[in-house]
Design an enzyme around this catalytic site. Structure first.
Site, mmCIF file in Angstrom:
data_model
loop_
_atom_site.group_PDB
_atom_site.id
_atom_site.type_symbol
_atom_site.label_atom_id
_atom_site.label_comp_id
_atom_site.label_asym_id
_atom_site.label_seq_id
_atom_site.Cartn_x
_atom_site.Cartn_y
_atom_site.Cartn_z
ATOM 1 N N CYS A 38 0.839 -1.200 0.000
ATOM 2 C CA CYS A 38 0.000 0.000 0.000
ATOM 3 C C CYS A 38 0.876 1.253 0.000
ATOM 4 O O CYS A 38 1.987 1.260 0.529
ATOM 5 C CB CYS A 38 -0.878 -0.026 1.248
ATOM 6 S SG CYS A 38 -1.890 1.441 1.471
ATOM 7 N N SER A 40 0.546 3.764 1.835
ATOM 8 C CA SER A 40 0.829 4.247 3.197
ATOM 9 C C SER A 40 2.143 3.665 3.716
ATOM 10 O O SER A 40 2.913 4.373 4.368
ATOM 11 C CB SER A 40 -0.302 3.860 4.152
ATOM 12 O OG SER A 40 -1.499 4.445 3.725
ATOM 13 N N HIS A 43 4.813 5.615 2.011
ATOM 14 C CA HIS A 43 5.025 6.967 2.540
ATOM 15 C C HIS A 43 5.997 6.951 3.722
ATOM 16 O O HIS A 43 6.696 7.931 3.973
ATOM 17 C CB HIS A 43 3.702 7.574 3.018
ATOM 18 C CG HIS A 43 2.785 7.976 1.903
ATOM 19 N ND1 HIS A 43 3.231 8.505 0.728
ATOM 20 C CD2 HIS A 43 1.434 7.926 1.795
ATOM 21 C CE1 HIS A 43 2.201 8.768 -0.058
ATOM 22 N NE2 HIS A 43 1.104 8.411 0.566
ATOM 23 N N HIS A 60 -0.099 -3.543 6.607
ATOM 24 C CA HIS A 60 -1.340 -3.342 7.381
ATOM 25 C C HIS A 60 -2.568 -3.767 6.592
ATOM 26 O O HIS A 60 -3.689 -3.512 7.030
ATOM 27 C CB HIS A 60 -1.460 -1.851 7.737
ATOM 28 C CG HIS A 60 -1.520 -1.002 6.503
ATOM 29 N ND1 HIS A 60 -0.403 -0.593 5.832
ATOM 30 C CD2 HIS A 60 -2.568 -0.553 5.794
ATOM 31 C CE1 HIS A 60 -0.751 0.083 4.759
ATOM 32 N NE2 HIS A 60 -2.074 0.119 4.703
ATOM 33 N N CYS A 165 -7.428 -2.952 3.614
ATOM 34 C CA CYS A 165 -7.129 -1.522 3.461
ATOM 35 C C CYS A 165 -7.790 -0.936 2.224
ATOM 36 O O CYS A 165 -8.797 -0.247 2.320
ATOM 37 C CB CYS A 165 -5.628 -1.221 3.470
ATOM 38 S SG CYS A 165 -5.318 0.555 3.337
HETATM 39 C C1 CXF Z 1 -2.967 3.703 6.987
HETATM 40 C C2 CXF Z 1 -3.065 4.728 8.051
HETATM 41 C C3 CXF Z 1 -1.940 4.604 9.036
HETATM 42 C C4 CXF Z 1 -1.812 3.244 9.587
HETATM 43 C C5 CXF Z 1 -1.766 2.195 8.536
HETATM 44 C C6 CXF Z 1 -2.824 2.326 7.514
HETATM 45 N N1 CXF Z 1 -4.102 3.824 6.136
HETATM 46 C C7 CXF Z 1 -4.201 3.340 4.885
HETATM 47 O O1 CXF Z 1 -3.350 2.913 4.165
HETATM 48 ZN ZN ZN Z 2 -3.146 1.022 3.247
#
Ligand code: CXF
Ligand code: ZN
Length: 364
Positions: A38, A40, A43, A60, A165
């Protein structure tokens, strides 16, 4: 067990042996089956989420099978296939009580630890942070009971992972947060994993026009396959003008920012009609602000955040599984590539190049 550890931003993940404690009371030990790649997680790797504590085990968006449960756990049992939720909910705070468990405020421990606050992940003497209370780029994870959502045993676990997610975030933003009505016009900016699922959600909701915007033509091709009725390449066309032209000069009823950069959030605001709603789904770099014009009262626009598709995991995850298994949610087509844990750095390089609709790490 083996896990992918991030010690420093802009450095590769290190696949190595780490220790995992638990399950303690109220916790569940899961053998991870699959974990989606993902933005995220990326990032944190590329340093744009500089607030996230390191070292950490990322991951996650996951599915797995319950291996063991701690004292008092009643919602799942060993052998159950589950989807992991990256939010834990206490079931007692005001937000949980009114049906907003994704906004639970009942735990004091930071989101980089399990709710009990004790470190569960270690490499030798060094504690490791849990990203999203999940840390699923690993063979096993320990999570709070509320994060373990049992699902039908006929659900393929690689597709199930994505529900944890991207699917929940995208479909939920449309169906739960914005509550898009049939016949509405919708635009979605950025058609990665979340944006494609905004499109899936808009199809489920019966939107009449679904306009996808991205910088990359391969992503716009994924968007058309997911159900977009129109596509705009924002490198060659001004997306706000193009959306207005496609909607008789009005703008769309709903625009979704699935990337979370201030410029795109503003474009969503500008692309909705008077009285329309801009939904900010993507999470911006640490410290970013979104500029909103002072004309907002006269235009009666709404700007709304959407976190995790306003999910109620035990209601929504099984519902999304049912939608997939009955053919209403074409999720299998968004998995472009499967990778073993050892190739996780290559999976993130492909994400950075914008290659995959979704890459998934599949555990051996
Ligand atoms: C994230 C937000 C921070 C924790 C892990 C997941 N959201 C989506 O990717
Ligand atoms: Zn995510």
């Amino acid at each position: 067990m083996r896990a992918a550890v991030l010690y420093e931003a802009k450095q590769p993940l290190v696949i190595e042996d780490v220790d995992l404690d638990g399950p303690h009371a109220g916790e569940v030990l899961v053998r991870i089956a699959a974990s989606g790649v993902c933005h995220s997680d990326y990032h944190v790797i590329d340093g744009s989420w500089s607030h996230v504590a390191l070292p950490t085990v990322l991951g996650h968006e996951a599915s797995g099978v319950v291996e063991a449960v701690g004292d008092g756990v009643t919602l799942v049992k060993p052998g159950d296939p589950i989807i992991l939720s990256f939010v834990a909910s206490c079931g007692r705070c005001p937000d949980c009580t009114v049906g907003r468990p994704h906004l639970c405020t009942g735990f004091r421990a930071p989101a980089t630890m399990l709710p009990c606050g004790a470190p569960h992940l270690r490499r030798g003497a060094q504690p490791l942070n849990h990203f999203g209370r999940t840390s699923s780029f690993a063979e096993y994870a320990v999570i709070h009971e509320s994060q373990a959502v049992a699902i039908r045993s006929d659900m393929p676990l690689d597709v199930a992972a994505l529900i944890g997610c991207a699917v929940m975030t995208g479909v939920g933003a449309v169906v739960n947060t914005a509550k898009v009505e049939p016949g509405s016009t919708v635009a979605v900016f950025a058609t990665g994993g979340v944006g494609l699922n905004v499109i899936h959600g808009a199809v489920l909701a019966g939107a009449s026009q679904i306009i996808a915007v991205d910088l990359l033509d391969n992503k716009l091709a994924y968007a058309r396959r997911a159900g977009a009725t129109h596509t705009i390449n924002s490198r060659s066309d001004n997306p706000v003008e193009a959306i207005k032209a496609l909607t008789g000069g009005r703008g769309v009823d709903y625009a979704f920012d699935a990337i979370g950069t201030p410029l795109v959030s503003r474009q969503c605001y500008d692309a909705v009609r008077r009285g329309g709603t801009a939904v900010i789904v993507g999470m911006a770099p640490t410290g970013a602000e979104i500029p909103i014009p002072g004309t907002i009262p006269g235009d009666e626009k709404t700007v709304k955040g959407s976190f995790y598709g306003s999910t109620r995991p035990r209601v929504d995850f099984p519902r999304l599984v049912d939608h997939f298994l009955s053919g209403r949610l074409p999720l299998a087509q968004i998995i472009s590539r499967r990778y073993p844990l050892d190739e996780i750095n290559e999976a993130f390089a492909a994400l950075a190049r914008g290659e995959n609709a979704r890459g998934v790490i599949v555990m051996g």
